[in-house]
Design an enzyme around this catalytic site. Structure first.
Site, mmCIF file in Angstrom:
data_model
loop_
_atom_site.group_PDB
_atom_site.id
_atom_site.type_symbol
_atom_site.label_atom_id
_atom_site.label_comp_id
_atom_site.label_asym_id
_atom_site.label_seq_id
_atom_site.Cartn_x
_atom_site.Cartn_y
_atom_site.Cartn_z
ATOM 1 N N GLU A 1 -33.918 18.294 2.454
ATOM 2 C CA GLU A 1 -33.876 17.213 3.442
ATOM 3 C C GLU A 1 -34.826 17.548 4.582
ATOM 4 O OE1 GLU A 1 -30.571 15.971 6.731
ATOM 5 O OE2 GLU A 1 -29.954 15.851 4.633
ATOM 6 N N SER B 1 -29.077 20.419 8.460
ATOM 7 C CA SER B 1 -28.766 20.426 7.029
ATOM 8 C C SER B 1 -30.055 20.545 6.233
ATOM 9 C CB SER B 1 -28.029 19.135 6.667
ATOM 10 O OG SER B 1 -27.688 19.128 5.300
ATOM 11 N N ARG C 1 -32.345 9.258 3.242
ATOM 12 C CA ARG C 1 -33.298 10.151 3.909
ATOM 13 C C ARG C 1 -34.758 9.754 3.639
ATOM 14 N NH1 ARG C 1 -29.204 10.364 5.819
ATOM 15 N NH2 ARG C 1 -27.820 12.134 6.130
#
EC number: 1.3.1.98
Length: 298
Positions: A290, A220, A170
């Site tokens: 995230e 998410s 990420r």
């Protein structure tokens, strides 16, 4: 040249527009200025104007994995969704920063190119996907990106190789240096078109079954800690279904926070902080987001 001069030249610039109109959470304060450039030349002009006039600059793609605080954003916000061309050439697909990842994956599939199946349901833009090295179902952008074209904040155009992008979980180089993704080229492999499409439809069916797509959300919320899964920890901590204001930890997938109606960004952030606090107390694990969080407190 000032921003309003560019508006007179035909660049789409608006003032004091609620960003909740554009985020997937349906939350977020107003942008002082909001621009929708139609091509890279307009992007260059906008970036130059912010630099010359010392105006803060924020770049947004499809705003699918983003929380904008309720105080909004000072300066200029550029949304790149009008830059959406996708071109297939041989085993490569080149997509503009504002093109949807989903559309790019399906363009590859219809050309009989394999490698982007994992991205069939990722709702973000190519620019955002490259920026955060987006991934799903065991695949990540770093596995298929060949090169990335960017505009630096001082107005230079550059092309980075996959290695130069310094991809990790990420994360990518452009998170650190502030370069603006203009387009990306993906190196793929020839495959059977029907098999590729079948696998993509299967992954999307799985996504619909597992994820709370019936409510606004930012996808998410937390990065996966090494050796752990976030959803099961939230369930064990008794936080699934927990609601603050209009923001609720999803009863369908505990790793998602959904807008059940009337949620504010502050509701989202308060619930995120509560989950982080409880998970730390119960499991001694630090949860990191995230989702990208930007903007001012109200």
């Amino acid at each position: 040249m000032e921003l309003l001069d560019l508006k007179k030249q035909g660049i789409d610039i608006k003032e004091q527009i609620p960003l909740s109109r554009y985020t997937f959470t349906k939350t977020g304060g107003a942008a002082e200025y909001l621009a929708f450039p139609k091509n890279t030349e307009e992007v260059e002009k906008l970036v130059k104007a912010t630099r010359e006039n010392n105006i803060p600059l924020t770049i947004i793609g499809n705003a699918s994995n983003l929380i904008i605080r309720d105080g909004g954003i000072d300066g200029l916000v550029i949304i790149l969704t009008d830059l959406k061309n996708i071109k297939v050439s041989g085993n490569e697909v080149t997509a503009d920063a504002g093109a949807r990842i989903i559309d790019t994956a399906f363009a590859a599939a219809h050309a009989g190119l394999s490698g982007m199946e994992f991205a069939a349901g990722i709702p973000g833009s190519i620019g955002g996907g490259v920026f955060m090295n987006a991934g799903a179902y065991g695949g990540e952008m770093q596995e298929v990106v060949a090169s990335v074209n960017v505009l630096t904040r001082d107005g230079q155009r550059k092309t980075y190789s996959n290695k130069e992008m310094k991809f990790s979980y990420r994360h990518s180089l452009v998170q650190d240096n502030g370069d603006i993704v203009l387009s990306a080229t993906f190196k793929l492999q020839p495959g059977d078109k029907l098999e590729i499409l079948d696998h993509m439809h299967y992954l999307n069916a799985l996504r619909r079954y597992k994820q709370p797509l019936e409510y606004p959300s930012c996808g998410s919320v937390f990065k996966r800690p090494t050796g752990h899964f976030v959803g099961p920890m939230i369930i064990k901590a008794g936080l699934q279904g927990k609601q603050i204001g209009g923001a609720q930890d999803s009863t369908k997938h505990a790793g998602f926070i959904v807008n059940k109606g009337g949620a504010t960004a502050t509701d989202y952030l308060n619930l995120i902080h509560l989950i982080q606090k409880v998970i730390k107390e119960k499991f001694d694990i630090d949860l990191h987001t995230e989702v990208r969080i930007i903007g001012k407190e109200k």
